[in-house]
Design an enzyme around this catalytic site. Structure first.
Site, PDB file in Angstrom:
ATOM      1  N   ARG A 178     -23.825  10.114 -15.478  1.00  0.00           N
ATOM      2  CA  ARG A 178     -23.545   8.762 -15.968  1.00  0.00           C
ATOM      3  C   ARG A 178     -24.842   7.973 -15.958  1.00  0.00           C
ATOM      4  NH1 ARG A 178     -19.695  10.554 -17.850  1.00  0.00           N
ATOM      5  NH2 ARG A 178     -17.500  10.030 -17.547  1.00  0.00           N
ATOM      6  N   ASP A 186     -28.664  12.529 -21.238  1.00  0.00           N
ATOM      7  CA  ASP A 186     -27.495  12.605 -22.123  1.00  0.00           C
ATOM      8  C   ASP A 186     -26.670  11.331 -22.004  1.00  0.00           C
ATOM      9  OD1 ASP A 186     -25.749  14.059 -23.960  1.00  0.00           O
ATOM     10  OD2 ASP A 186     -24.313  14.109 -22.285  1.00  0.00           O
ATOM     11  N   GLU A 216     -25.079   2.485 -22.772  1.00  0.00           N
ATOM     12  CA  GLU A 216     -24.753   3.293 -23.953  1.00  0.00           C
ATOM     13  C   GLU A 216     -23.506   2.815 -24.697  1.00  0.00           C
ATOM     14  OE1 GLU A 216     -23.998   7.081 -21.829  1.00  0.00           O
ATOM     15  OE2 GLU A 216     -21.953   6.982 -22.590  1.00  0.00           O
ATOM     16  N   HIS A 258     -24.541  11.364 -25.181  1.00  0.00           N
ATOM     17  CA  HIS A 258     -23.335  11.754 -24.424  1.00  0.00           C
ATOM     18  C   HIS A 258     -22.629  12.927 -25.116  1.00  0.00           C
ATOM     19  CE1 HIS A 258     -20.661   9.951 -21.132  1.00  0.00           C
ATOM     20  NE2 HIS A 258     -20.303  11.201 -21.307  1.00  0.00           N
TER      21      HIS A 258
HETATM   22  P1  NAI Z   1     -16.726  16.868  -9.454  1.00  0.00           P
HETATM   23  O1  NAI Z   1     -15.796  15.810  -8.957  1.00  0.00           O
HETATM   24  O2  NAI Z   1     -16.277  18.281  -9.503  1.00  0.00           O
HETATM   25  O3  NAI Z   1     -18.087  16.824  -8.585  1.00  0.00           O
HETATM   26  C1  NAI Z   1     -18.717  15.641  -8.212  1.00  0.00           C
HETATM   27  C2  NAI Z   1     -19.484  15.915  -6.939  1.00  0.00           C
HETATM   28  O4  NAI Z   1     -20.224  14.727  -6.599  1.00  0.00           O
HETATM   29  C3  NAI Z   1     -18.565  16.236  -5.752  1.00  0.00           C
HETATM   30  O5  NAI Z   1     -19.009  17.402  -5.085  1.00  0.00           O
HETATM   31  C4  NAI Z   1     -18.685  15.003  -4.861  1.00  0.00           C
HETATM   32  O6  NAI Z   1     -18.571  15.307  -3.475  1.00  0.00           O
HETATM   33  C5  NAI Z   1     -20.109  14.558  -5.206  1.00  0.00           C
HETATM   34  N1  NAI Z   1     -20.354  13.174  -4.816  1.00  0.00           N
HETATM   35  C6  NAI Z   1     -19.473  12.143  -4.737  1.00  0.00           C
HETATM   36  N2  NAI Z   1     -20.103  11.036  -4.303  1.00  0.00           N
HETATM   37  C7  NAI Z   1     -21.404  11.387  -4.119  1.00  0.00           C
HETATM   38  C8  NAI Z   1     -22.554  10.670  -3.674  1.00  0.00           C
HETATM   39  N3  NAI Z   1     -22.467   9.374  -3.306  1.00  0.00           N
HETATM   40  N4  NAI Z   1     -23.731  11.334  -3.605  1.00  0.00           N
HETATM   41  C9  NAI Z   1     -23.806  12.648  -3.928  1.00  0.00           C
HETATM   42  N5  NAI Z   1     -22.746  13.378  -4.357  1.00  0.00           N
HETATM   43  C10 NAI Z   1     -21.569  12.742  -4.450  1.00  0.00           C
HETATM   44  O7  NAI Z   1     -17.206  16.354 -10.881  1.00  0.00           O
HETATM   45  P2  NAI Z   1     -17.806  17.226 -12.075  1.00  0.00           P
HETATM   46  O8  NAI Z   1     -16.699  17.720 -12.930  1.00  0.00           O
HETATM   47  O9  NAI Z   1     -18.800  18.189 -11.545  1.00  0.00           O
HETATM   48  O10 NAI Z   1     -18.549  16.084 -12.919  1.00  0.00           O
HETATM   49  C11 NAI Z   1     -19.696  15.418 -12.413  1.00  0.00           C
HETATM   50  C12 NAI Z   1     -19.972  14.223 -13.286  1.00  0.00           C
HETATM   51  O11 NAI Z   1     -20.379  14.668 -14.587  1.00  0.00           O
HETATM   52  C13 NAI Z   1     -18.759  13.321 -13.568  1.00  0.00           C
HETATM   53  O12 NAI Z   1     -18.614  12.332 -12.551  1.00  0.00           O
HETATM   54  C14 NAI Z   1     -19.095  12.694 -14.877  1.00  0.00           C
HETATM   55  O13 NAI Z   1     -19.679  11.437 -14.645  1.00  0.00           O
HETATM   56  C15 NAI Z   1     -20.123  13.623 -15.496  1.00  0.00           C
HETATM   57  N6  NAI Z   1     -19.667  14.217 -16.762  1.00  0.00           N
HETATM   58  C16 NAI Z   1     -20.449  14.040 -17.870  1.00  0.00           C
HETATM   59  C17 NAI Z   1     -20.079  14.585 -19.085  1.00  0.00           C
HETATM   60  C18 NAI Z   1     -20.935  14.454 -20.298  1.00  0.00           C
HETATM   61  O14 NAI Z   1     -20.483  14.763 -21.418  1.00  0.00           O
HETATM   62  N7  NAI Z   1     -22.180  14.046 -20.183  1.00  0.00           N
HETATM   63  C19 NAI Z   1     -18.812  15.315 -19.227  1.00  0.00           C
HETATM   64  C20 NAI Z   1     -18.093  15.493 -17.972  1.00  0.00           C
HETATM   65  C21 NAI Z   1     -18.500  14.925 -16.794  1.00  0.00           C
END
Ligand code: NAI
Length: 345
Positions: free
Chosen positions: A231, A255, A260, A292
């Site tokens: 993000r 990305d 955005e 994105h």
């Molecule tokens: P997920 O929920 O599986 O993993 C997120 C990880 O971040 C978890 O292990 C969590 O413990 C950790 N986390 C939470 N708070 C934290 C902090 N303060 N400091 C460090 N780590 C922390 O999520 P996933 O599926 O891996 O997605 C990650 C991110 O990718 C999403 O939040 C979303 O913003 C982004 N995303 C971007 C996309 C794009 O098209 N560019 C598409 C899908 C997701």
């Protein structure tokens, strides 16, 4: 028929949602506009709204949806930082798509990184003009470099596996480290200090907003490459630009961008861009911006449509319990969700 106001609809959304939803009793009202206080009335008469990452589902929008009789906000994304989930409690239920293709995002992060460090974006433009010079295209090997991964959830772990395949040393920081994962966790400051490449895979929260700011950049290695497919708000873009101008940051692969919402996903090529910071970043030879796009694969679009349609159907047709409903009562959205056996309210 369950009527769904589908905000911020793009041509690539419609086929997958129509194919998956209409035979199962969903009727979509595709709207090109984003959801916000000015457009919320367009959901009048609908049972649910379907929203994406740049719809602004704030408390005022939620209150209006509630008054219009809308029961469900179905996010067709994993991240939900654009929804005031606390304001939704007691009024409108919220479901999301926790995973649709973590591979799509992790692979895009690596595509950006490779493009940047091997100057593919430069070479592509040159050879199209029959310029076969190699001057200025010297890259560096990823093999043996240290990559710091922030957030080791679904996407972060796949990215780690890809990096290991390249022979990179992986260190990671996560607020909730995964036990027995074999991942070498280090404190965030140490990750900033040791990494040649930093890739962000954590959600945007109050804690993580601007986690890459001037202080973090000061702590990093000279020449660090920063990759953000998570993000935009994770990075203070002004501090990033300063770091690039001071030659502290070697490259940035973005990305996502904090501002955005009114820029990405649209063709603005015939317009003057009203965002000087983004214009300046894009003008840098060592910055790559995609709008994105990391999620955008055939597989992900199919999974997004299937999960969103199932979420809506489980809410309206079964006992109302949906595994992908966000729980906003206790504030611990992720952990509570796994333990919950009934609706939040
Ligand atoms: P997920 O929920 O599986 O993993 C997120 C990880 O971040 C978890 O292990 C969590 O413990 C950790 N986390 C939470 N708070 C934290 C902090 N303060 N400091 C460090 N780590 C922390 O999520 P996933 O599926 O891996 O997605 C990650 C991110 O990718 C999403 O939040 C979303 O913003 C982004 N995303 C971007 C996309 C794009 O098209 N560019 C598409 C899908 C997701």
């Amino acid at each position: 028929m369950i009527k769904v106001a589908f905000y911020d609809a793009k041509p690539y959304d419609k086929p997958s949602f129509e194919n998956c939803g209409e035979p199962r009793g969903l009727q979509f009202r595709f709207l090109e506009t984003k959801l916000n206080e000015d457009t919320v009335e367009l959901a009048n008469g609908c049972d649910a709204v379907c929203v994406f990452v740049n719809d602004d589902v704030n408390a005022a929008v939620i209150n209006r949806l509630y008054k219009l009789g809308v029961k469900l906000i179905a996010l067709r994304s994993a991240g939900y930082n654009n929804v005031d989930v606390r304001a939704a409690f007691g009024k409108v239920h919220v479901v999301h798509v926790p995973a649709y293709s973590p591979y799509a995002v992790a692979e895009h992060a690596m595509a950006l990184l490779l493009t940047s460090v091997r100057r593919i974006h430069k070479a592509y433009n040159r050879t199209r003009e029959f310029n076969f010079s190699l001057s200025g295209l010297t890259g560096f090997d990823l093999h043996g470099k240290t990559v710091g991964v922030v957030g080791t959830g679904k996407i972060g772990r796949i990215f780690i596996d890809i990096c290991r395949g390249f022979g990179m040393n992986v260190i990671a920081y996560d607020r909730y480290p995964a036990e027995d994962s074999g991942i070498a966790y280090v404190p965030l400051q140490e990750l900033f200090r040791r990494s040649d490449i930093i890739s962000l895979h954590c959600p945007l929260t109050d804690d993580t907003r601007h986690m890459i700011g001037a202080d973090a950049i000061a702590a990093m290695k000279k020449g660090v490459v920063i990759v953000n497919t998570s993000r935009g708000g994770l990075i203070d873009a002004e501090a990033l630009l300063e770091g690039i101008k001071e030659r502290k940051i070697g490259a940035a692969c973005l990305d996502v961008y904090e501002e955005e919402a009114n820029i990405f996903f649209e063709d603005r090529s015939g317009h003057i861009l009203n965002d000087d910071l983004l214009s300046r970043l894009i003008s840098m030879p060592n910055v790559i911006v995609t709008s994105h796009q990391a999620f955008l694969t055939e597989e992900a679009l199919t999974n997004i449509a299937e999960t969103t349609v199932s979420n809506i159907l489980s809410y309206f047709e079964k006992d109302g319990v949906c595994d992908n409903e966000l729980c906003y009562r206790c504030g611990n959205i992720e952990r509570c969700k796994k333990e919950r056996k009934e609706r939040c309210f």
